[in-house]
Design a protein around this motif. Structure first.
Motif, PDB file in Angstrom:
ATOM      1  N   GLY A 247       4.142  -1.581   7.159  1.00  0.00           N
ATOM      2  CA  GLY A 247       3.315  -0.512   6.578  1.00  0.00           C
ATOM      3  C   GLY A 247       2.439  -1.009   5.430  1.00  0.00           C
ATOM      4  N   ILE A 248       1.600  -0.106   4.948  1.00  0.00           N
ATOM      5  CA  ILE A 248       0.626  -0.475   3.908  1.00  0.00           C
ATOM      6  C   ILE A 248       1.094   0.057   2.561  1.00  0.00           C
ATOM      7  CG2 ILE A 248      -1.812  -0.359   3.253  1.00  0.00           C
ATOM      8  CD1 ILE A 248      -2.434   0.460   6.140  1.00  0.00           C
ATOM      9  N   PRO A 249       1.308  -0.801   1.567  1.00  0.00           N
ATOM     10  CA  PRO A 249       1.662  -0.293   0.227  1.00  0.00           C
ATOM     11  C   PRO A 249       0.527   0.581  -0.315  1.00  0.00           C
ATOM     12  CG  PRO A 249       1.999  -2.673   0.387  1.00  0.00           C
ATOM     13  CD  PRO A 249       1.253  -2.261   1.621  1.00  0.00           C
ATOM     14  N   GLY A 250       0.886   1.683  -0.989  1.00  0.00           N
ATOM     15  CA  GLY A 250      -0.124   2.633  -1.486  1.00  0.00           C
ATOM     16  C   GLY A 250      -1.239   1.963  -2.258  1.00  0.00           C
ATOM     17  N   ASP A 251      -0.894   0.982  -3.107  1.00  0.00           N
ATOM     18  CA  ASP A 251      -1.945   0.326  -3.903  1.00  0.00           C
ATOM     19  C   ASP A 251      -2.865  -0.506  -3.018  1.00  0.00           C
ATOM     20  OD1 ASP A 251      -0.683  -2.757  -4.594  1.00  0.00           O
ATOM     21  OD2 ASP A 251       0.675  -1.210  -3.917  1.00  0.00           O
ATOM     22  N   ALA A 252      -2.292  -1.167  -1.976  1.00  0.00           N
ATOM     23  CA  ALA A 252      -3.136  -1.973  -1.078  1.00  0.00           C
ATOM     24  C   ALA A 252      -4.069  -1.062  -0.279  1.00  0.00           C
ATOM     25  CB  ALA A 252      -2.276  -2.800  -0.132  1.00  0.00           C
ATOM     26  N   ALA A 253      -3.625   0.182  -0.026  1.00  0.00           N
ATOM     27  CA  ALA A 253      -4.455   1.122   0.738  1.00  0.00           C
ATOM     28  C   ALA A 253      -5.618   1.627  -0.103  1.00  0.00           C
ATOM     29  CB  ALA A 253      -3.615   2.297   1.235  1.00  0.00           C
ATOM     30  N   GLY A 254      -5.624   1.280  -1.383  1.00  0.00           N
ATOM     31  CA  GLY A 254      -6.773   1.638  -2.222  1.00  0.00           C
ATOM     32  C   GLY A 254      -6.502   2.792  -3.162  1.00  0.00           C
ATOM     33  N   PHE A 255      -5.249   3.248  -3.250  1.00  0.00           N
ATOM     34  CA  PHE A 255      -4.955   4.325  -4.192  1.00  0.00           C
ATOM     35  C   PHE A 255      -4.723   3.738  -5.575  1.00  0.00           C
ATOM     36  CE2 PHE A 255      -4.117   6.218  -0.145  1.00  0.00           C
ATOM     37  CZ  PHE A 255      -4.558   7.516  -0.297  1.00  0.00           C
ATOM     38  N   PRO A 256      -5.365   4.301  -6.609  1.00  0.00           N
ATOM     39  CA  PRO A 256      -5.151   3.766  -7.947  1.00  0.00           C
ATOM     40  C   PRO A 256      -3.692   3.967  -8.375  1.00  0.00           C
ATOM     41  CG  PRO A 256      -6.508   5.767  -7.995  1.00  0.00           C
ATOM     42  CD  PRO A 256      -6.283   5.432  -6.552  1.00  0.00           C
ATOM     43  N   ALA A 257      -3.252   3.129  -9.322  1.00  0.00           N
ATOM     44  CA  ALA A 257      -1.822   3.043  -9.666  1.00  0.00           C
ATOM     45  C   ALA A 257      -1.099   4.396  -9.769  1.00  0.00           C
ATOM     46  CB  ALA A 257      -1.663   2.235 -10.937  1.00  0.00           C
ATOM     47  N   PRO A 258      -1.611   5.389 -10.509  1.00  0.00           N
ATOM     48  CA  PRO A 258      -0.803   6.612 -10.650  1.00  0.00           C
ATOM     49  C   PRO A 258      -0.600   7.342  -9.322  1.00  0.00           C
ATOM     50  CG  PRO A 258      -2.808   6.698 -12.031  1.00  0.00           C
ATOM     51  CD  PRO A 258      -2.882   5.471 -11.219  1.00  0.00           C
TER      52      PRO A 258
ATOM     53  N   ALA B 269      -0.601   5.817  -6.306  1.00  0.00           N
ATOM     54  CA  ALA B 269      -0.134   4.947  -5.219  1.00  0.00           C
ATOM     55  C   ALA B 269       1.238   5.359  -4.689  1.00  0.00           C
ATOM     56  CB  ALA B 269      -0.110   3.497  -5.688  1.00  0.00           C
ATOM     57  N   SER B 270       2.128   5.809  -5.601  1.00  0.00           N
ATOM     58  CA  SER B 270       3.484   6.102  -5.129  1.00  0.00           C
ATOM     59  C   SER B 270       3.547   7.417  -4.356  1.00  0.00           C
ATOM     60  CB  SER B 270       4.466   6.115  -6.314  1.00  0.00           C
ATOM     61  OG  SER B 270       4.023   7.080  -7.226  1.00  0.00           O
ATOM     62  N   VAL B 271       2.558   8.286  -4.555  1.00  0.00           N
ATOM     63  CA  VAL B 271       2.561   9.536  -3.778  1.00  0.00           C
ATOM     64  C   VAL B 271       1.498   9.498  -2.666  1.00  0.00           C
ATOM     65  CG1 VAL B 271       3.540  11.032  -5.563  1.00  0.00           C
ATOM     66  CG2 VAL B 271       1.070  10.658  -5.519  1.00  0.00           C
ATOM     67  N   ALA B 272       0.996   8.280  -2.379  1.00  0.00           N
ATOM     68  CA  ALA B 272      -0.082   8.141  -1.388  1.00  0.00           C
ATOM     69  C   ALA B 272       0.294   8.730  -0.020  1.00  0.00           C
ATOM     70  CB  ALA B 272      -0.492   6.675  -1.272  1.00  0.00           C
ATOM     71  N   PRO B 273       1.533   8.489   0.485  1.00  0.00           N
ATOM     72  CA  PRO B 273       1.846   9.057   1.809  1.00  0.00           C
ATOM     73  C   PRO B 273       1.717  10.582   1.811  1.00  0.00           C
ATOM     74  CG  PRO B 273       3.549   7.505   1.117  1.00  0.00           C
ATOM     75  CD  PRO B 273       2.627   7.672  -0.044  1.00  0.00           C
ATOM     76  N   TRP B 274       2.178  11.198   0.734  1.00  0.00           N
ATOM     77  CA  TRP B 274       2.094  12.653   0.647  1.00  0.00           C
ATOM     78  C   TRP B 274       0.636  13.120   0.568  1.00  0.00           C
ATOM     79  CZ3 TRP B 274       0.384  15.555  -3.671  1.00  0.00           C
ATOM     80  CH2 TRP B 274       0.556  16.937  -3.528  1.00  0.00           C
ATOM     81  N   LEU B 275      -0.166  12.413  -0.234  1.00  0.00           N
ATOM     82  CA  LEU B 275      -1.587  12.774  -0.361  1.00  0.00           C
ATOM     83  C   LEU B 275      -2.293  12.692   0.993  1.00  0.00           C
ATOM     84  CD1 LEU B 275      -2.712  10.866  -3.600  1.00  0.00           C
ATOM     85  CD2 LEU B 275      -2.681  13.347  -3.259  1.00  0.00           C
ATOM     86  N   VAL B 276      -2.059  11.569   1.682  1.00  0.00           N
ATOM     87  CA  VAL B 276      -2.735  11.340   2.960  1.00  0.00           C
ATOM     88  C   VAL B 276      -2.299  12.384   3.990  1.00  0.00           C
ATOM     89  CG1 VAL B 276      -2.802   9.740   4.922  1.00  0.00           C
ATOM     90  CG2 VAL B 276      -3.176   8.890   2.616  1.00  0.00           C
TER      91      VAL B 276
ATOM     92  N   TRP C  79       2.857   5.357   7.826  1.00  0.00           N
ATOM     93  CA  TRP C  79       2.768   3.892   7.654  1.00  0.00           C
ATOM     94  C   TRP C  79       2.318   3.488   6.257  1.00  0.00           C
ATOM     95  CZ3 TRP C  79       4.962   0.594  10.913  1.00  0.00           C
ATOM     96  CH2 TRP C  79       5.271   1.062  12.185  1.00  0.00           C
ATOM     97  N   ILE C  80       2.146   4.455   5.352  1.00  0.00           N
ATOM     98  CA  ILE C  80       1.840   4.087   3.961  1.00  0.00           C
ATOM     99  C   ILE C  80       3.141   4.164   3.181  1.00  0.00           C
ATOM    100  CG2 ILE C  80       0.524   4.713   1.892  1.00  0.00           C
ATOM    101  CD1 ILE C  80      -1.754   5.490   3.573  1.00  0.00           C
ATOM    102  N   ARG C  81       3.443   3.141   2.422  1.00  0.00           N
ATOM    103  CA  ARG C  81       4.748   3.050   1.761  1.00  0.00           C
ATOM    104  C   ARG C  81       4.555   2.832   0.267  1.00  0.00           C
ATOM    105  NH1 ARG C  81       6.331   3.547   6.295  1.00  0.00           N
ATOM    106  NH2 ARG C  81       6.799   1.983   7.895  1.00  0.00           N
ATOM    107  N   PRO C  82       5.521   3.284  -0.525  1.00  0.00           N
ATOM    108  CA  PRO C  82       5.495   2.880  -1.933  1.00  0.00           C
ATOM    109  C   PRO C  82       5.638   1.356  -2.012  1.00  0.00           C
ATOM    110  CG  PRO C  82       7.201   4.532  -1.517  1.00  0.00           C
ATOM    111  CD  PRO C  82       6.693   4.090  -0.179  1.00  0.00           C
ATOM    112  N   ARG C  83       4.978   0.710  -2.957  1.00  0.00           N
ATOM    113  CA  ARG C  83       5.131  -0.739  -3.182  1.00  0.00           C
ATOM    114  C   ARG C  83       6.609  -1.017  -3.454  1.00  0.00           C
ATOM    115  NH1 ARG C  83       2.655  -5.390  -2.151  1.00  0.00           N
ATOM    116  NH2 ARG C  83       0.616  -4.520  -2.646  1.00  0.00           N
ATOM    117  N   GLY C  84       7.154  -2.047  -2.822  1.00  0.00           N
ATOM    118  CA  GLY C  84       8.547  -2.373  -3.067  1.00  0.00           C
ATOM    119  C   GLY C  84       9.483  -1.739  -2.040  1.00  0.00           C
ATOM    120  N   SER C  85       8.947  -0.987  -1.100  1.00  0.00           N
ATOM    121  CA  SER C  85       9.788  -0.418  -0.041  1.00  0.00           C
ATOM    122  C   SER C  85      10.485  -1.558   0.695  1.00  0.00           C
ATOM    123  CB  SER C  85       8.909   0.378   0.928  1.00  0.00           C
ATOM    124  OG  SER C  85       9.462   0.380   2.211  1.00  0.00           O
TER     125      SER C  85
END
Ligand SMILES: Cc1cc2nc3c(=O)[nH]c(=O)nc-3n(C[C@H](O)[C@H](O)[C@H](O)COP(=O)(O)O)c2cc1C
Length: 353
Positions: free
Chosen positions: A219-230, A232-239, A208-214
């Motif tokens: 779902g929750i955009p990576g930046d809104a979930a609290g991941f800093p900009a760099p 944010a786009s790989v937040a689903p993978w990190l989580v 449910w975490i998505r890149p911004r602009g999906s």
């Protein structure tokens, strides 16, 4: 689709031209218009787990079980609370446009997921307590950032406490006392660790975490979930790949310490209690938006069975804790989390033969 059009469609849910309401003649079209405000409600992981069927003079409101969170929310508790929040938005929009909105909740969800029916009727005296909240509906955001270590203004506290119901199935209170808050911070951190140690929990959250602009509209955009900009786009993978529970627990414990206040919503574990919790929560969030107070959720201690029981004891609640939020002062998030277009949450009216 051109980039400009795609960008427009992503902000479109919040830009509702109010005056259009008066150009609509058919009651069903007016009801659909009001539902555009309902779908701006918050929902767990931004699943938007609702469906609506617009019928003659009423709206049937359903849980969309395809959007369940079986790991984080196995009882569908937060799913029903989210729908309660959408119902409150519908009531607020109805009041703004001169309608009374009577909601009948089901004791149990129907086999088709039916949870409630709302009846709308024009009235000269729409609910005066709900009308002022209308301006906040498109402005409300969850803010997962850090808040300033500043106490809650007495006036803001009063405004929020004024919405606490004197009767009904749900209530809320502010947690107070340094010992209680320390224990609350500990329980939140424990729950973070329990949840992230479970690969199934991480996999569900990552879905449910998505890149911004999906283009998915949920779902929750990576930046809104609290991941800093760099990151944010790989937040689903990190989580999904790493146990971030320890780090998250420390950061959430700090959030508890920095909060101007922590509000705990409680109710019995029944469909009505959950729907009312959702309505009260959204009333609280909209009031906070109006007075300029930021809100984020700290629900993990309610989502894990063991910490939920301890939380109930710590706060000496007669009912079960349902939702925990931290409130305070900070920068408003610039971007909203996406919404699906109304068309994808409307069911066809039943055809009687
Ligand atoms: C019942 C419910 C539970 C939620 N639980 C959490 C949570 O545990 N952690 C969190 O960060 N956000 C939580 N949220 C906030 C949602 O993720 C958020 O509403 C959604 O992503 C849409 O974003 P918006 O509130 O900015 O419109 C919850 C919201 C609701 C209604």
């Amino acid at each position: 689709v051109s980039p400009a059009r795609a960008a427009r469609s992503r902000t479109a849910p919040w830009e509702i031209p109010e005056e259009d309401f008066h150009t609509l003649v058919a009651p069903s079209e007016r009801t659909k218009f009001l539902l555009r405000y309902a779908v701006l409600a918050p929902s767990g992981h931004n699943t938007q787990p609702w469906r609506f069927r617009v019928e003659e003079g009423r709206v049937a409101i359903f849980a969309d079980r395809s959007r369940r969170l079986p790991i984080a929310d196995p009882q569908d508790r937060e799913l029903v609370i989210s729908i309660g929040a959408a119902i409150l938005n519908l009531r607020v929009a109805a009041a703004h446009f001169g309608h009374a909105c009577e909601v009948e909740a089901c004791d149990e969800p129907g086999p088709d997921g039916l949870l409630a029916t709302a009846r709308l009727r024009e009235t000269a005296r729409p609910d005066p307590e709900l009308q002022p909240l209308f301006a906040a509906v498109p402005l409300r955001r969850t803010n997962r950032g850090r808040f300033l270590a500043r106490p809650l203004d007495a006036e803001h506290r009063e405004r929020l406490l004024a919405i606490a119901p004197r009767s009904g199935a749900a209530g809320f209170r502010f947690a107070s006392g340094s010992e209680t808050l320390r224990e609350l911070a500990r329980l939140v951190a424990v729950a973070d660790r329990v949840q992230f140690a479970d690969p199934a929990y991480r996999a569900e959250l990552a879905r449910w975490i998505r890149p911004r602009g999906s283009r998915r509209g949920d779902g929750i955009p990576g930046d809104a979930a609290g991941f800093p900009a760099p990151a944010a786009s790989v937040a689903p993978w990190l989580v999904g790949s790493f146990d971030l529970g320890g780090a998250l627990g420390r950061s959430d414990a700090r959030h508890v310490r920095d909060a101007a206040a922590i509000a705990v919503f409680y109710a019995a574990d029944r469909v009505r209690g959950w729907l009312e919790t959702g309505e009260l929560l959204e009333r609280f969030l909209l009031t906070a938006t109006l007075v300029g107070v930021q809100v984020a959720f700290l629900n993990q201690a309610v989502q894990v069975g063991r910490t939920r029981e301890q939380l109930r004891e710590t706060l000496r609640l007669a009912d079960w804790p349902q939702i925990v939020v931290r409130i305070g002062y900070g920068r408003t998030p610039k971007l909203a989390s996406p919404r699906r277009p109304l068309g994808s949450v409307l069911s066809e009216p039943e055809v009687w033969t």
